[in-house]
Design a protein around this motif. Structure first.
Motif, PDB file in Angstrom:
ATOM      1  N   ARG A   1       0.823  -1.195   0.000  1.00 19.40           N
ATOM      2  CA  ARG A   1       0.000   0.000   0.000  1.00 19.40           C
ATOM      3  C   ARG A   1       0.865   1.256   0.000  1.00 19.40           C
ATOM      4  NH1 ARG A   1      -2.555  -1.072   4.325  1.00 19.40           N
ATOM      5  NH2 ARG A   1      -1.726   0.453   5.798  1.00 19.40           N
ATOM      6  N   ASN A   2       0.573   2.158  -0.938  1.00 20.58           N
ATOM      7  CA  ASN A   2       1.251   3.457  -0.977  1.00 20.58           C
ATOM      8  C   ASN A   2       0.755   4.349   0.145  1.00 20.58           C
ATOM      9  OD1 ASN A   2       1.335   2.351  -3.669  1.00 20.58           O
ATOM     10  ND2 ASN A   2       2.102   4.303  -4.364  1.00 20.58           N
ATOM     11  N   GLY A   3       1.376   5.514   0.214  1.00 25.23           N
ATOM     12  CA  GLY A   3       0.809   6.598   0.997  1.00 25.23           C
ATOM     13  C   GLY A   3       0.203   7.599   0.042  1.00 25.23           C
ATOM     14  N   ASP A   4       0.533   8.864   0.236  1.00 27.45           N
ATOM     15  CA  ASP A   4       0.003   9.912  -0.625  1.00 27.45           C
ATOM     16  C   ASP A   4       0.837  10.105  -1.884  1.00 27.45           C
ATOM     17  OD1 ASP A   4      -2.076  10.453   1.118  1.00 27.45           O
ATOM     18  OD2 ASP A   4      -0.852  11.826   2.308  1.00 27.45           O
ATOM     19  N   ALA A   5       2.075   9.626  -1.871  1.00 27.94           N
ATOM     20  CA  ALA A   5       2.964   9.841  -3.011  1.00 27.94           C
ATOM     21  C   ALA A   5       2.708   8.800  -4.095  1.00 27.94           C
ATOM     22  CB  ALA A   5       4.425   9.778  -2.559  1.00 27.94           C
ATOM     23  N   SER A   6       3.026   9.166  -5.334  1.00 26.28           N
ATOM     24  CA  SER A   6       2.906   8.236  -6.461  1.00 26.28           C
ATOM     25  C   SER A   6       4.175   7.398  -6.568  1.00 26.28           C
ATOM     26  CB  SER A   6       2.677   9.009  -7.762  1.00 26.28           C
ATOM     27  OG  SER A   6       1.434   9.667  -7.733  1.00 26.28           O
ATOM     28  N   ASN A   7       3.989   6.089  -6.656  1.00 31.13           N
ATOM     29  CA  ASN A   7       5.090   5.153  -6.819  1.00 31.13           C
ATOM     30  C   ASN A   7       5.034   4.544  -8.217  1.00 31.13           C
ATOM     31  OD1 ASN A   7       5.136   3.834  -3.398  1.00 31.13           O
ATOM     32  ND2 ASN A   7       5.742   5.803  -4.199  1.00 31.13           N
ATOM     33  N   ALA A   8       5.994   3.682  -8.537  1.00 29.04           N
ATOM     34  CA  ALA A   8       5.996   3.020  -9.835  1.00 29.04           C
ATOM     35  C   ALA A   8       6.552   1.613  -9.688  1.00 29.04           C
ATOM     36  CB  ALA A   8       6.820   3.808 -10.851  1.00 29.04           C
ATOM     37  N   ILE A   9       6.057   0.710 -10.526  1.00 31.30           N
ATOM     38  CA  ILE A   9       6.571  -0.657 -10.629  1.00 31.30           C
ATOM     39  C   ILE A   9       7.146  -0.814 -12.032  1.00 31.30           C
ATOM     40  CG2 ILE A   9       5.998  -3.115 -10.631  1.00 31.30           C
ATOM     41  CD1 ILE A   9       3.664  -2.416  -8.740  1.00 31.30           C
ATOM     42  N   LEU A  10       8.435  -1.179 -12.101  1.00 31.70           N
ATOM     43  CA  LEU A  10       9.106  -1.356 -13.385  1.00 31.70           C
ATOM     44  C   LEU A  10       9.434  -2.837 -13.546  1.00 31.70           C
ATOM     45  CD1 LEU A  10      10.341  -0.148 -15.951  1.00 31.70           C
ATOM     46  CD2 LEU A  10      12.438   0.305 -14.652  1.00 31.70           C
ATOM     47  N   ALA A  11       8.596  -3.550 -14.297  1.00 33.30           N
ATOM     48  CA  ALA A  11       8.781  -4.979 -14.542  1.00 33.30           C
ATOM     49  C   ALA A  11       8.407  -5.275 -15.989  1.00 33.30           C
ATOM     50  CB  ALA A  11       7.931  -5.793 -13.572  1.00 33.30           C
ATOM     51  N   PRO A  12       9.169  -4.739 -16.948  1.00 32.15           N
ATOM     52  CA  PRO A  12       8.751  -4.758 -18.357  1.00 32.15           C
ATOM     53  C   PRO A  12       8.729  -6.122 -19.021  1.00 32.15           C
ATOM     54  CG  PRO A  12      10.964  -3.857 -18.131  1.00 32.15           C
ATOM     55  CD  PRO A  12      10.420  -4.008 -16.746  1.00 32.15           C
ATOM     56  N   ASN A  13       9.259  -7.157 -18.360  1.00 26.11           N
ATOM     57  CA  ASN A  13       9.226  -8.506 -18.934  1.00 26.11           C
ATOM     58  C   ASN A  13       8.445  -9.481 -18.061  1.00 26.11           C
ATOM     59  OD1 ASN A  13      11.818  -7.141 -19.983  1.00 26.11           O
ATOM     60  ND2 ASN A  13      11.621  -8.899 -21.334  1.00 26.11           N
ATOM     61  N   ALA A  14       7.744  -8.953 -17.063  1.00 31.94           N
ATOM     62  CA  ALA A  14       7.065  -9.796 -16.091  1.00 31.94           C
ATOM     63  C   ALA A  14       5.551  -9.647 -16.196  1.00 31.94           C
ATOM     64  CB  ALA A  14       7.541  -9.451 -14.683  1.00 31.94           C
ATOM     65  N   THR A  15       4.844 -10.507 -15.470  1.00 35.05           N
ATOM     66  CA  THR A  15       3.393 -10.413 -15.325  1.00 35.05           C
ATOM     67  C   THR A  15       3.088  -9.834 -13.960  1.00 35.05           C
ATOM     68  OG1 THR A  15       2.973 -12.304 -16.781  1.00 35.05           O
ATOM     69  CG2 THR A  15       1.242 -11.716 -15.219  1.00 35.05           C
ATOM     70  N   VAL A  16       2.434  -8.686 -13.926  1.00 32.13           N
ATOM     71  CA  VAL A  16       2.134  -8.000 -12.679  1.00 32.13           C
ATOM     72  C   VAL A  16       0.644  -8.091 -12.396  1.00 32.13           C
ATOM     73  CG1 VAL A  16       2.151  -5.796 -11.439  1.00 32.13           C
ATOM     74  CG2 VAL A  16       4.077  -6.418 -12.921  1.00 32.13           C
ATOM     75  N   SER A  17       0.305  -8.638 -11.225  1.00 30.53           N
ATOM     76  CA  SER A  17      -1.081  -8.669 -10.759  1.00 30.53           C
ATOM     77  C   SER A  17      -1.218  -7.648  -9.643  1.00 30.53           C
ATOM     78  CB  SER A  17      -1.451 -10.060 -10.237  1.00 30.53           C
ATOM     79  OG  SER A  17      -1.312 -11.039 -11.241  1.00 30.53           O
ATOM     80  N   LEU A  18      -2.126  -6.717  -9.815  1.00 28.09           N
ATOM     81  CA  LEU A  18      -2.318  -5.674  -8.815  1.00 28.09           C
ATOM     82  C   LEU A  18      -3.556  -5.987  -7.988  1.00 28.09           C
ATOM     83  CD1 LEU A  18      -1.347  -2.999  -7.634  1.00 28.09           C
ATOM     84  CD2 LEU A  18      -2.850  -1.830  -9.255  1.00 28.09           C
ATOM     85  N   ALA A  19      -3.329  -6.266  -6.698  1.00 26.66           N
ATOM     86  CA  ALA A  19      -4.423  -6.607  -5.790  1.00 26.66           C
ATOM     87  C   ALA A  19      -4.488  -5.598  -4.653  1.00 26.66           C
ATOM     88  CB  ALA A  19      -4.230  -8.014  -5.248  1.00 26.66           C
ATOM     89  N   GLN A  20      -4.204  -4.347  -4.966  1.00 25.10           N
ATOM     90  CA  GLN A  20      -4.195  -3.300  -3.947  1.00 25.10           C
ATOM     91  C   GLN A  20      -4.978  -2.102  -4.451  1.00 25.10           C
ATOM     92  OE1 GLN A  20      -4.466  -1.399  -1.188  1.00 25.10           O
ATOM     93  NE2 GLN A  20      -2.859  -2.766  -0.472  1.00 25.10           N
TER      94      GLN A  20
END
Length: 506
Positions: A308-327
């Motif tokens: 879980r983030n806070g108020d700031a914007s974060n990033a996920i860099l996984a250009p060759n992977a499969t990302v499931s976002l459950a948040q």
């Protein structure tokens, strides 16, 4: 008469030739559809409107992303991908109900219809380059201030359908489409660029390991020992270092951003668990970069992200992977080969982009080890001053010939058993044979740091260099001197602590 017949025959042939040309180069037409898909070779670009068609059959040209985002620096980590909350070759938003909030750029979008899933944001630009698939029903919900379509997609202006799927209201405000084999964003090329950035960051900063403390329920990454580049601290941690609970990143200035490479060596699946950024870290902009440093290869496994983030914007860099976002509280950007939306996510601002990390290992000095100083044993009131002998290694890595400055200061003086200061003073003594004769000077380190200047000979072994200089009476070497030993009135073992840190090179 013959002339008149010949003229009539010529006119007839011209009409026939014109008619044949028209049939050959006109789009297919039926009486029940006004949908057009151009399939001619790229050497022919013109659509021809049928005589009974009064509707516009083509969309405005999409052009390039540079027209809509002229201020984006594509030399930074995310570049144009950072203008889309989700940037992936394939997006699947079919899991559960709710929206794929934020904007997206993808080759292939698979979604649900009716009111089950809303894809996109009404105030942002989204892009579908190749395919749209809607499961179960023939209606879909797409939101955008502008929806950019690839050339293979079929948009019907009269029925407001896209690939025969009816668009629900409110539909995107504007539609544009790629033409002449151009692409608004070349997603394959961008993913290749992002993969290269992921590698460069990981391999250039793989030794930037923070001090890690705590346990899996509460972990602290202390980046105080890591030098910032362009107000960014690049950290590398093992996948097992990531906590299942709270994460704190300390040693970061208020104006600094963070890039954390998660080393995926030896794993094919990664999951954060229901973790979160603790107070003091939840206001930091962080990129989480996934890379296999031991194999020097992009991570191709899966990422289940629940942090879980806070108020700031974060990033996920996984250009060759499969990302499931459950948040549902994730804010920022996700770059992946395949993206799976598990729950509705926040529509948020984008991560403020930062430069790709440079390799500073050859030019930036780093303390590898620091020595103790041994003054031996001393009888009360037998002497007032002693020089200390270096005990242990004193090594620094840097570029050969580079002048390096190291600060030394007294963190804790000799104290009595009751904690009272002994009154002993400390100096750093510099001996210099550079002029051909010995010149000495001293700096008090009891209250303020003193500076050691070392010109790297390529070995990084300061004590070996200084011992050589001492024996051959050349260049510079250093000692530590303690004075006012007569102020010590109680026998016993005394311990003091020195602090070593790199200073800026001149």
């Amino acid at each position: 008469m013959l002339k008149k017949v010949l003229l009539m025959l010529s006119g007839t042939l011209i009409l026939v030739a014109s008619s044949l040309c028209y049939i050959n180069f006109s789009p297919q037409h039926t009486s029940t559809s006004k949908t057009y898909q151009y399939k001619k070779k790229p050497s022919t670009y013109q659509f021809q409107k049928l005589s009974d068609d009064t509707n516009t059959t083509t969309l405005p040209a999409a052009g390039s992303w540079k027209d809509d985002f002229p201020g984006v620096d594509n030399g930074k980590i995310l570049g144009i991908a950072g203008q889309f909350n989700i940037f992936a070759k394939n997006i699947d938003s079919t899991a559960n109900s709710g929206g794929l909030n934020g904007n997206f750029a993808t080759e292939n979008l698979t979604t649900l219809g009716n009111n089950q899933v809303t894809n996109g944001s009404s105030n942002k630009i989204s892009y579908i380059q190749k395919n749209l698939t809607v499961r179960d029903v023939n209606k879909t919900d797409l939101h955008a201030s502008k929806l950019v379509l690839g050339q293979s997609l079929i948009f019907d202006t009269s029925n407001l359908t896209l690939n025969n799927y009816t668009l629900k209201e409110p539909k995107p405000s504007t539609f544009t489409q790629d033409e002449n084999d151009s692409k608004y964003v070349d997603i394959d090329s961008e993913l290749a660029r992002l993969s290269n950035n992921s590698r460069t960051i990981a391999m250039n900063t793989k030794n930037n390991q923070p001090l890690i403390s705590g346990n899996q329920w509460s972990r602290v990454f202390d980046a105080s020992n890591i030098i910032a580049q362009n107000n960014v601290k690049y950290l590398t941690v093992k996948s097992t270092d990531m906590p299942s609970g709270g994460l704190s990143v300390i040693g970061i200035e208020d104006n600094e951003k963070v890039v954390i490479t998660i080393d995926t060596s030896g794993i094919t699946t990664f999951a954060t668990g229901w973790s979160y950024l603790q107070s003091g870290t939840d206001d930091k902009n962080i990129i989480f970069n996934f890379y296999n440093t031991s194999q020097d290869s992009n991570y191709t496994g899966s990422v289940e992200w629940k942090l879980r983030n806070g108020d700031a914007s974060n990033a996920i860099l996984a250009p060759n992977a499969t990302v499931s976002l459950a948040q549902t509280q994730f804010k920022g950007n996700i770059v992946a080969l395949n993206f799976i939306k598990v729950y509705t996510i926040n529509d948020s601002d984008n991560y403020p982009d930062v430069p790709v990390a440079s390799n500073l290992s050859a030019s930036t000095p780093k303390l590898e080890s620091v020595p103790k100083v041994n003054f031996g044993s001393h009888k009360l009131r037998s002497e007032t001053s002693l020089l200390g002998n270096w005990d242990g290694d004193f090594k620094v890595s840097g570029e050969k010939g580079q002048e390096i400055k190291i600060n030394v200061s007294l963190a804790q003086n000799f104290k009595y058993a009751n904690g009272k200061d002994t009154g002993v003073t400390w100096q750093l003594v510099k001996s210099d044979y550079s002029s051909g004769t010995l010149e000495t000077s001293s700096q008090d380190i009891s209250t303020t740091p003193a500076s050691i200047t070392y010109n790297d000979d390529g070995t990084g072994d300061l004590i070996a260099s200084w011992n050589h200089n001492r024996e051959n009476k050349q260049y510079i070497f250093y000692d530590i001197q303690i004075s006012k030993l007569n102020s010590v009135t109680e026998a016993g073992d005394y311990t003091a602590t020195l602090k070593w840190e790199l200073a800026d090179s001149p």
